[in-house]
Structure formats: structure tokens, C-alpha cells
Design an enzyme around this catalytic site. Structure first.
Site, PDB file in Angstrom:
ATOM      1  N   LYS A  39       0.863  -1.178   0.000  1.00  0.00           N
ATOM      2  CA  LYS A  39       0.000   0.000   0.000  1.00  0.00           C
ATOM      3  C   LYS A  39       0.896   1.224   0.000  1.00  0.00           C
ATOM      4  O   LYS A  39       1.588   1.495   0.976  1.00  0.00           O
ATOM      5  CB  LYS A  39      -0.935   0.028   1.210  1.00  0.00           C
ATOM      6  N   ASP A  41       1.989   5.145  -0.044  1.00  0.00           N
ATOM      7  CA  ASP A  41       1.537   6.399   0.550  1.00  0.00           C
ATOM      8  C   ASP A  41       1.699   7.515  -0.475  1.00  0.00           C
ATOM      9  O   ASP A  41       2.672   8.261  -0.465  1.00  0.00           O
ATOM     10  CB  ASP A  41       2.361   6.695   1.807  1.00  0.00           C
ATOM     11  N   GLU A 184       3.452   1.828   3.882  1.00  0.00           N
ATOM     12  CA  GLU A 184       2.282   2.195   4.691  1.00  0.00           C
ATOM     13  C   GLU A 184       1.443   1.003   5.121  1.00  0.00           C
ATOM     14  O   GLU A 184       0.803   1.034   6.172  1.00  0.00           O
ATOM     15  CB  GLU A 184       1.417   3.178   3.909  1.00  0.00           C
TER      16      GLU A 184
END
Length: 323
Positions: A39, A41, A184
């Protein structure tokens, strides 16, 4: 076909990005049915190309960001002859190769050509590509694992873009790797999931790392409206050898009762000057003796050393600092 500014059409459809739900990672017994990605950022970006060597970049809000990130223009040459729509995330990497949203914010929304050219040299963006929704024809009804294989096979590699690897059936390993890499969190995608534009689907799950931190309250700012006269946010600091360093304000997550209790506590601790060792430019701040300690959660730190996405958790009376 999608309309152009000139009233014509381009050989690709307008496709809004599919969204993930906030949820825990799939259980170990279910992992084989899921793929796991980092994931990032950054800022979501849909890449559109007519196959003529140009690209059009569109944000999640539907804004044209093509001129904002000129260093991504050459991606169009790798897609020449193939009208396509791809999904990805624009990030700016720090000196350690980790996404830094604070650096990305300096790039967002800038359209002046001279300024974007300068910023592209100082803080170049990197486009992480993780899905494809159109390639000479719609792929919305194609399962994720087939779309991902097609995307990987396009050979899209460049100085400012890439197609990072994903793993199938090893969620815990992906989670631990993201922790080590300062990423993240993790996005889990069901292998059979179809691409549903604009929909927040349970077929995609995002799980973020959350840090816990004890901070010292050195002041507060009043809330607005119904919160007038009560702390809208507290001003947080961390102890360093040079003194109490200001790291940001925390207001999200407080209940009304906690705000009333804090107003009572902080009223007793009022002082005329800031207790922070560094300057804090908040003209409406109310300063207090740095006695109370609070536990907060955060997703990380900005490049300026400020809290990122801080959320109030609770006061820590067991850590109250004595005068």
C-alpha cells in the site's frame, strides 16, 4: 469513447479507480485466494493513452494532472500503438527509497510549467502501476490475476515508473516485508475480483500499519462551533536532549467528554509562554505546563518531523510528569 477538449473522442473509456475497503488481512486459511501488494503512501492516478505516444493523467477526483507530473510523459512511448487505461499511485521517494507524502504534497496541484520542471528535478515522482482496465478493449470483466499478468507482460519499466511485484497466498510475509521496508501497509486483492470503477469493494482490502506513541501536551487550540472554549486539538511534543520538540496537533478521535475533562486539567496548568524548545507559529495557542502525557496513534512521520494522521487514544495518568 471518451470526449476530448476539442469535442472529438479518444479510443479509450473514462474509468474511475476501484477502491479498497479498510479491513484486516484475509485469514491464513483463505490466503491462497488472494494476492498481496504494497500500500503506497501517495496519490491515486489513472493513466490514459490513445496509443499515439502521449498520456493523460487523471487524479481520483477526476482532475487532469498531466502537466503536474511532466516526468511521466515518456511513459506514453512504451504504450505506443496500444490505447490503454492503467491504474496506479504517484509517490515521491525519500533518500531511503521510501514514499514520503510530505514531499509529494509539494508537487500536487502545481501547473506552472517552469515550477513543475524545477520540482521534477528536486522531487521527482515515481508512478507505481498495479492494474490495467483497458488495452484495445475493456478488461473490467477480466479477473484480477489475468489483468495483473497482462500488466506485468507489458514491460513498463522506466526511471519514473514501474510495476512492482505482488505475491499470492503469503499475506503474513507481505505484511512483515512492508514493515521492514517502511511501506504504509498492504492491499489484499481477491484473485478472481473484477474491476468495478468507483466502487469501494470488499474484494480489495487495505490494511495499514499503525504506530502508537506517548506525547507530552504543551498547549491547545480551541475548537469551533459547539466546541468553542474547549480543546479542538492539543499541541504535542516529544522529549529530546535539547528539550520538548513540537511534533504537531492532535484533535481527531477525542470524545466530547474527553474534551471537557481536558479543559479542566489544562486550565489548571496554564502558563504564559510556550514550553516547546522550537518555535511554534500558532497565534491562538494556549500554553500549558508540560505535565500531561497522552497516548496517540499515527501512520508515520512527515519529512518535517511532524505526526502523520495522528489520532487521540487516551490520557496516560500513569505517566503524568511531576513539577
Amino acid at each position: 469513447m471518451a470526449p476530448t477538449a476539442e469535442g472529438g473522442s479518444v479510443p479509450y473509456p473514462v474509468i474511475r479507480p476501484m477502491l479498497a475497503t479498510v479491513a484486516p488481512l484475509p485469514a491464513g486459511s483463505e490466503e491462497a485466494a488472494w494476492a498481496f501488494e504494497a500500500k503506497w503512501d501517495g496519490a491515486r492516478c489513472v493513466v490514459n493513452t490513445s496509443g499515439d505516444g502521449t498520456v493523460r493523467l487523471v487524479t481520483r477526483a477526476g482532475n487532469d494532472a498531466t502537466s503536474t507530473y511532466p516526468e511521466l510523459g515518456p511513459l506514453g512511448a512504451q504504450l505506443r500503438g496500444r490505447p490503454a487505461v492503467l491504474d496506479g499511485e504517484v509517490v515521491v521517494l525519500d533518500a531511503r527509497g521510501r514514499p514520503d507524502f510530505g514531499l509529494l504534497q509539494r508537487r500536487m496541484g502545481v501547473v506552472n510549467p517552469r515550477r513543475t520542471a524545477r520540482l521534477a528535478m528536486e522531487h521527482p515522482v515515481h508512478l507505481v502501476l498495479f492494474d490495467i482496465m483497458y488495452l484495445g478493449g475493456s478488461l473490467l470483466g477480466t479477473p484480477y490475476h489475468e489483468r495483473r499478468a497482462l500488466l506485468s507482460g507489458l514491460g513498463l519499466r522506466g526511471k519514473n515508473w514501474s510495476v512492482p511485484a505482488h505475491v499470492v497466498g503469503h499475506g503474513q510475509e507481505a505484511w512483515e516485508a512492508s514493515l521492514r521496508g517502511g511501506i504504509e501497509g498492504v492491499v489484499a486483492k481477491r484473485l478472481t475480483s473484477l474491476y468495478t470503477p468507483g466502487v469501494r469493494s470488499p474484494e480489495w482490502r487495505k490494511t495499514k500499519h499503525v504506530m502508537t506513541l506517548d506525547v507530552v501536551i504543551g498547549g491547545w487550540v480551541a475548537g469551533h462551533g459547539a466546541l468553542g472554549g474547549l480543546p479542538g486539538a492539543v499541541l504535542a511534543g516529544v522529549e529530546e536532549p535539547t528539550g520538548l520538540r513540537y511534533v504537531g496537533s492532535v484533535g481527531s478521535g477525542m470524545s466530547d467528554r474527553e474534551r471537557r475533562d481536558l479543559a479542566d486539567y489544562l486550565g489548571v496548568l496554564a502558563r504564559p509562554r510556550s514550553p516547546f524548545a522550537d518555535p511554534v507559529d500558532l497565534p491562538d495557542a494556549h500554553w500549558v505546563e508540560p505535565r500531561l502525557v497522552a497516548e496517540i496513534t499515527l501512520s508515520g512521520w512527515t519529512s518535517a518531523g511532524r505526526l502523520r494522521h495522528p489520532v487521540w487514544h487516551r490520557l496516560r495518568p500513569d505517566l503524568t510528569r511531576l513539577g
